[in-house]
Write a protein that holds these residues in place. Structure first.
Motif, PDB file in Angstrom:
ATOM      1  N   ALA A 171       0.853  -1.196   0.000  1.00 24.83           N
ATOM      2  CA  ALA A 171       0.000   0.000   0.000  1.00 24.83           C
ATOM      3  C   ALA A 171       0.877   1.230   0.000  1.00 24.83           C
ATOM      4  CB  ALA A 171      -0.889  -0.002   1.227  1.00 24.83           C
ATOM      5  N   ALA A 213       1.147   4.439   1.311  1.00 21.26           N
ATOM      6  CA  ALA A 213       0.548   5.278   2.347  1.00 21.26           C
ATOM      7  C   ALA A 213       1.190   6.646   2.300  1.00 21.26           C
ATOM      8  CB  ALA A 213       0.774   4.654   3.719  1.00 21.26           C
ATOM      9  N   ALA A 262       2.779  12.183  17.563  1.00 22.50           N
ATOM     10  CA  ALA A 262       3.929  11.647  16.844  1.00 22.50           C
ATOM     11  C   ALA A 262       3.459  10.537  15.920  1.00 22.50           C
ATOM     12  CB  ALA A 262       4.945  11.107  17.841  1.00 22.50           C
ATOM     13  N   PRO A 263       4.195  10.269  14.842  1.00 20.82           N
ATOM     14  CA  PRO A 263       3.790   9.184  13.950  1.00 20.82           C
ATOM     15  C   PRO A 263       3.703   7.874  14.713  1.00 20.82           C
ATOM     16  CG  PRO A 263       5.601  10.444  13.020  1.00 20.82           C
ATOM     17  CD  PRO A 263       5.413  10.918  14.416  1.00 20.82           C
ATOM     18  N   PRO A 264       2.741   7.026  14.340  1.00 20.78           N
ATOM     19  CA  PRO A 264       2.549   5.794  15.093  1.00 20.78           C
ATOM     20  C   PRO A 264       3.677   4.801  14.847  1.00 20.78           C
ATOM     21  CG  PRO A 264       1.189   5.805  13.156  1.00 20.78           C
ATOM     22  CD  PRO A 264       1.852   7.135  13.209  1.00 20.78           C
ATOM     23  N   ALA A 265       3.875   3.922  15.830  1.00 14.68           N
ATOM     24  CA  ALA A 265       4.850   2.856  15.652  1.00 14.68           C
ATOM     25  C   ALA A 265       4.297   1.859  14.651  1.00 14.68           C
ATOM     26  CB  ALA A 265       5.103   2.174  16.990  1.00 14.68           C
ATOM     27  N   PRO A 266       5.163   1.258  13.845  1.00 10.32           N
ATOM     28  CA  PRO A 266       4.644   0.260  12.892  1.00 10.32           C
ATOM     29  C   PRO A 266       4.063  -0.926  13.622  1.00 10.32           C
ATOM     30  CG  PRO A 266       7.037   0.278  12.927  1.00 10.32           C
ATOM     31  CD  PRO A 266       6.592   1.428  13.752  1.00 10.32           C
ATOM     32  N   GLU A 267       3.145  -1.571  12.945  1.00  9.58           N
ATOM     33  CA  GLU A 267       2.442  -2.698  13.526  1.00  9.58           C
ATOM     34  C   GLU A 267       3.423  -3.814  13.872  1.00  9.58           C
ATOM     35  OE1 GLU A 267      -0.844  -5.906  11.945  1.00  9.58           O
ATOM     36  OE2 GLU A 267      -0.301  -4.154  10.776  1.00  9.58           O
ATOM     37  N   GLU A 293       3.095 -10.473  14.020  1.00  9.12           N
ATOM     38  CA  GLU A 293       2.481 -11.481  14.864  1.00  9.12           C
ATOM     39  C   GLU A 293       2.502 -12.828  14.174  1.00  9.12           C
ATOM     40  OE1 GLU A 293      -0.872  -8.484  16.644  1.00  9.12           O
ATOM     41  OE2 GLU A 293      -1.288 -10.619  16.475  1.00  9.12           O
ATOM     42  N   ILE A 320       0.260 -14.878  13.722  1.00  9.56           N
ATOM     43  CA  ILE A 320      -1.074 -15.359  13.387  1.00  9.56           C
ATOM     44  C   ILE A 320      -1.242 -15.287  11.862  1.00  9.56           C
ATOM     45  CG2 ILE A 320      -2.118 -14.699  15.570  1.00  9.56           C
ATOM     46  CD1 ILE A 320      -3.109 -12.174  14.129  1.00  9.56           C
ATOM     47  N   ASP A 371      -2.239 -14.263   8.276  1.00 11.55           N
ATOM     48  CA  ASP A 371      -2.544 -12.949   7.742  1.00 11.55           C
ATOM     49  C   ASP A 371      -4.017 -12.874   7.350  1.00 11.55           C
ATOM     50  OD1 ASP A 371      -1.125 -10.905   5.091  1.00 11.55           O
ATOM     51  OD2 ASP A 371      -2.701 -10.544   6.554  1.00 11.55           O
ATOM     52  N   PRO A 372      -4.798 -12.005   8.008  1.00 13.78           N
ATOM     53  CA  PRO A 372      -6.217 -11.933   7.683  1.00 13.78           C
ATOM     54  C   PRO A 372      -6.462 -11.493   6.248  1.00 13.78           C
ATOM     55  CG  PRO A 372      -5.595 -10.192   9.191  1.00 13.78           C
ATOM     56  CD  PRO A 372      -4.411 -11.075   9.038  1.00 13.78           C
ATOM     57  N   ARG A 373      -5.458 -10.847   5.626  1.00 14.07           N
ATOM     58  CA  ARG A 373      -5.642 -10.422   4.245  1.00 14.07           C
ATOM     59  C   ARG A 373      -5.830 -11.634   3.330  1.00 14.07           C
ATOM     60  NH1 ARG A 373      -1.063  -5.866   4.553  1.00 14.07           N
ATOM     61  NH2 ARG A 373      -0.435  -7.318   6.118  1.00 14.07           N
ATOM     62  N   ASN A 410      -0.692   4.970  19.419  1.00 13.40           N
ATOM     63  CA  ASN A 410       0.435   5.182  18.507  1.00 13.40           C
ATOM     64  C   ASN A 410       0.768   3.946  17.675  1.00 13.40           C
ATOM     65  OD1 ASN A 410       0.843   7.868  19.320  1.00 13.40           O
ATOM     66  ND2 ASN A 410       1.862   7.136  21.177  1.00 13.40           N
ATOM     67  N   THR A 411      -0.020   2.897  17.820  1.00 15.43           N
ATOM     68  CA  THR A 411       0.205   1.690  17.024  1.00 15.43           C
ATOM     69  C   THR A 411      -0.668   1.729  15.780  1.00 15.43           C
ATOM     70  OG1 THR A 411       0.632   0.441  19.037  1.00 15.43           O
ATOM     71  CG2 THR A 411       0.123  -0.834  17.049  1.00 15.43           C
ATOM     72  N   GLN A 412      -0.068   1.396  14.658  1.00  8.72           N
ATOM     73  CA  GLN A 412      -0.849   1.359  13.413  1.00  8.72           C
ATOM     74  C   GLN A 412      -1.794   0.168  13.459  1.00  8.72           C
ATOM     75  OE1 GLN A 412       1.001   2.407   9.584  1.00  8.72           O
ATOM     76  NE2 GLN A 412       0.388   0.379   8.907  1.00  8.72           N
ATOM     77  N   ALA A 470      -6.441  -4.830   7.515  1.00  6.41           N
ATOM     78  CA  ALA A 470      -7.215  -5.951   6.967  1.00  6.41           C
ATOM     79  C   ALA A 470      -8.329  -6.353   7.938  1.00  6.41           C
ATOM     80  CB  ALA A 470      -6.293  -7.126   6.701  1.00  6.41           C
ATOM     81  N   ARG A 516      -6.471   9.317  16.748  1.00  4.77           N
ATOM     82  CA  ARG A 516      -6.043   9.258  15.344  1.00  4.77           C
ATOM     83  C   ARG A 516      -7.222   8.785  14.509  1.00  4.77           C
ATOM     84  NH1 ARG A 516      -0.469   9.613  14.871  1.00  4.77           N
ATOM     85  NH2 ARG A 516       0.670   9.151  16.793  1.00  4.77           N
ATOM     86  N   GLU A 545      -5.388   2.843   3.896  1.00  9.55           N
ATOM     87  CA  GLU A 545      -4.327   2.400   4.802  1.00  9.55           C
ATOM     88  C   GLU A 545      -3.405   3.565   5.160  1.00  9.55           C
ATOM     89  OE1 GLU A 545      -2.412  -1.137   3.494  1.00  9.55           O
ATOM     90  OE2 GLU A 545      -4.273  -2.285   3.411  1.00  9.55           O
ATOM     91  N   SER A 546      -4.024   4.671   5.527  1.00  7.52           N
ATOM     92  CA  SER A 546      -3.220   5.844   5.871  1.00  7.52           C
ATOM     93  C   SER A 546      -3.902   6.632   6.979  1.00  7.52           C
ATOM     94  CB  SER A 546      -3.050   6.748   4.640  1.00  7.52           C
ATOM     95  OG  SER A 546      -4.318   7.180   4.185  1.00  7.52           O
TER      96      SER A 546
END
Lengths: 247, 443
Positions: A53, A55, A76-81, A84, A86, A88-90, B94-96, B100, B128, B135-136
């Motif tokens: 994606a 973004a 502040a910008p969020p921390a990346p996910e 996990e 589990i 991938d739900p995608r 702060n967590t993305q 999905a 947020r 996805e943004s």
């Protein structure tokens, strides 16, 4: 003699060339040059797309908002996910979408019929009907049948929240370029053609552009002919004027 | 042979030229599909309870999310996805989020928030707004306030989300003044001014006196109202500052004054004065208190309301035999009738957007609220009942509040309806309520 023949050939080629230059410019509806968008080329169609994606950078709210005590501030910008272990739900979602995807011309017919009023002309149906192959093609180089464009049109209508309730909807026409794989899934992120970007436009136009982009993403995958082997490039012209006029 | 040698490069050049020239033609031939039909369904939005660590933070986070969900739902532009369907519990603001998981719920926007009690005792609420399918991140902000002020923060977040997703200003951090009615009907009926949040929360009586009051009107620029009171025995227009409690009569005329309304800049008031048995419209400058007469007609001219730009006034008059709507310049010139339908038209109010005029219409013993363009075209009714009256616009010009008596003898109640006429809702008030007046967005 031969020189004359080649001279004649050269003149003909130049005439054809001049026509190529002149005719496209006669068109009043040339699309404006688009912003460069990175696109991943997919060689094989896997279960899960490898297109990441795109973004946009996190927006920093600049408008001043007052609070009962103190002004709000940008986070502040969020921390990346966090990764996990589990599934991938995608994958699950893609699987569901594949199950929902129409597989025969009957399916496309049903999609189109739902958008038509009673009494509209009936289209012939039937899987891999030879007549459909010889149906007029639409658009040089796109290799799409009328059935496919009708199906895409009908499909997108159900995903698009039209800004028809906004004041002056004629300023809210949005064009989005889509690139589809042969299976109808998005091969790349939709690309804004008009307006060219979200920067510097008024809030209503920005929201209209975002609604059109969202419609394309929500609509993924798109209905295409089951025997399609080529990709699809098209520009979707989101125009709310007709709906606003009918309100 | 010589000619053939010349031909080869010539052929290459011509072929290259032809390809180059054809390229733009091919690019131009890109297929366009016109999408002229869409839907107007509410946008699905997910608003989980705001995150908190301590019990108080969790409690406030839950309440803030509830108010936001209620505000967005009431607007009818959004549909809250049932929290039971949420697959992910985002652990931190702060967590993305896992987009999905949210796409599966069909939510197109997601509001994640967190409440934190700070060491100085204040409450910090951050949020947020995420575009799920894009996805943004669409918006991020935080507010700090005293814990008891959490409801205003919820309204401010609702306004921010509303504006980001619709492109229009919100109307949630606003208040409504109305006439609270109690006791027996008739002269002994108690009519007091009450103020509350737009969603009916925090109602309180305004100390404007003990006499009967009607037609409160909010200043579009300040926490100030004007209204009519019988305090002096005769109807008089008063000015009242909600923050300071200061109250004064607007011009002590030897007659009646009523139907006041502020100009868009809040620096003057138009009202009706009946000085010698004839009602005419006057304009008063609030700084100099100078008064100018705008109409001069033996019939009843009343209910004036300024246009958005302040250069025109709409009012009602029976100069044509029945009560109809007229517009005139702010100086009283160029009077034109704009309503043409059957029945009588009263209480016109110009939209803050400037594009419409709301009014009360009476036809065949029933009343309704309608809108028309300033030139009188495009009239359409939004509501109808035994008695619907007294429209007031939300500050963004999308919602109209009014009062309704559903049947003879039923007490008046406040209702709201949006411009589509589809979103008719009753506004909860502690007692019967009439004559609502919507405030501008709070500062």
């Amino acid at each position: 003699m031969r020189l004359g023949w080649f001279g004649s050939l050269g003149v003909h080629v130049l005439i054809v060339a001049a026509t190529m230059i002149a005719w496209p410019r006669e068109s009043p509806d040339l699309p404006p040059p688009s912003a460069v968008v990175p696109v991943d080329i997919i060689d094989t169609i896997s279960d899960v797309t490898n297109v990441s994606a795109i973004a946009p950078p996190p927006e920093t709210p600049t408008e001043e908002q007052t609070t009962p005590e103190g002004a709000p501030q940008t986070l502040a910008p969020p921390a990346p996910e966090a990764p996990e272990a589990i599934p991938d739900p995608r994958q699950k979602m893609k699987q569901k979408e594949r199950e929902r995807r129409p597989t025969s011309l009957d399916d496309y017919q049903r999609l189109i019929d739902r958008s038509k009023k009673k009494g509209a002309d009936e289209r012939p149906s039937g899987p891999t009907e030879p007549g459909d192959v010889t149906r007029p093609r639409v658009g040089l180089g796109t290799d799409m049948t009328m059935t496919e464009t009708d199906a895409i049109n009908s499909h997108v209508q159900r995903c698009w929240r039209a800004p028809a309730d906004q004041a002056y909807p004629e300023r809210l026409i949005v064009k989005v370029r889509i690139r589809l794989n042969a299976d109808g899934s998005l091969a790349a992120q939709p690309e804004l053609v008009s307006p060219r970007s979200l920067g510097g436009v008024d809030p209503a136009t920005r929201v209209a552009a975002e609604a059109a982009m969202r419609a394309v993403r929500v609509c993924d995958p798109f209905p295409v002919a089951p025997n399609r082997t080529e990709r699809v490039n098209a520009v979707l012209n989101f125009d709310p004027r007709l709906m606003a006029g009918s309100n | 042979m010589k000619i053939l040698r010349v031909m080869k490069p010539l052929r290459v050049i011509l072929a290259t030229l032809a390809v180059m020239l054809m390229a733009p033609a091919l690019a131009h031939a890109e297929l366009e599909i016109d999408i002229t039909r869409g839907h107007l369904n509410p946008m699905p939005v997910a608003v989980p309870d705001f995150i908190g660590t301590q019990a108080q933070e969790v409690g406030v986070g839950k309440q803030v999310a509830e108010v936001i969900r209620a505000n967005l739902t009431r607007s009818s532009l959004f549909r809250i996805v049932d929290p039971a369907a949420y697959l992910e519990q985002v652990p931190d603001v702060n967590t993305q989020p896992r987009f999905a998981d949210w796409k599966v719920t069909q939510a197109q926007a997601l509001v994640i928030g967190q409440s934190t009690l700070m060491p100085d005792g204040r409450l910090r609420i951050e949020f947020r707004l995420w575009d799920v399918f894009g996805e943004s991140e669409a918006l991020a902000s935080f507010y700090a306030t005293t814990p008891e002020n959490w409801r205003r923060i919820a309204h401010k977040i609702s306004d921010a989300v509303y504006k980001r997703l619709t492109g229009e200003d919100g109307y949630f951090d606003t208040r409504v003044v109305f006439v609270s009615e109690s006791g027996p009907r008739g002269a002994r009926r108690v009519k007091q001014l009450m103020i509350m949040d737009q969603d009916g929360a925090n109602p309180s009586i305004l100390p404007t006196g003990t006499a009967q009051v009607i037609t409160p009107r909010f200043s579009p620029t300040a926490q100030q109202i004007t209204f009519m009171s019988f305090e002096t025995g005769r109807p008089k227009v008063f000015l009242y500052n909600i923050e300071t409690g200061r109250r004064e009569v607007l011009g002590d005329y030897n007659g009646m004054s009523y139907a006041p309304r502020f100009s868009p800049r809040g620096d003057s008031v138009v009202m009706t004065l009946d000085l010698s048995g004839n009602s005419e419209i006057y304009r008063m400058d609030l700084r100099s208190r100078a008064t100018a007469r705008l109409t001069n007609n033996p019939s009843i001219d009343t209910s004036p309301s300024f246009s958005k730009e302040g250069d025109q006034i709409v009012f009602n008059s029976d100069r044509g035999g029945s009560r109809q709507l007229y517009t005139m310049g702010a100086d009283g010139t160029n009077v034109q009738r704009i309503s043409t339908g059957d029945g009588s038209y009263t209480t016109p109010v110009w939209s803050p957007r400037g594009d419409l005029i709301a009014f009360t219409k009476q036809v065949g013993g029933r009343f309704g609220i309608g809108v028309m363009r300033p030139d009188g075209t495009g009239e359409r009714m939004l509501s109808e009942s035994y008695l619907d009256e007294g429209p007031t616009w939300s500050p963004n010009g999308r919602v109209i509040m009014f009062f309704r008596e559903a049947r003879p003898g039923a007490g008046p109640k406040l209702w709201s309806v949006d411009l589509t006429g589809q979103n008719l809702r009753q506004v909860q008030t502690p007692a019967d309520g009439s004559d609502p007046a919507w405030s501008p967005l709070l500062p």
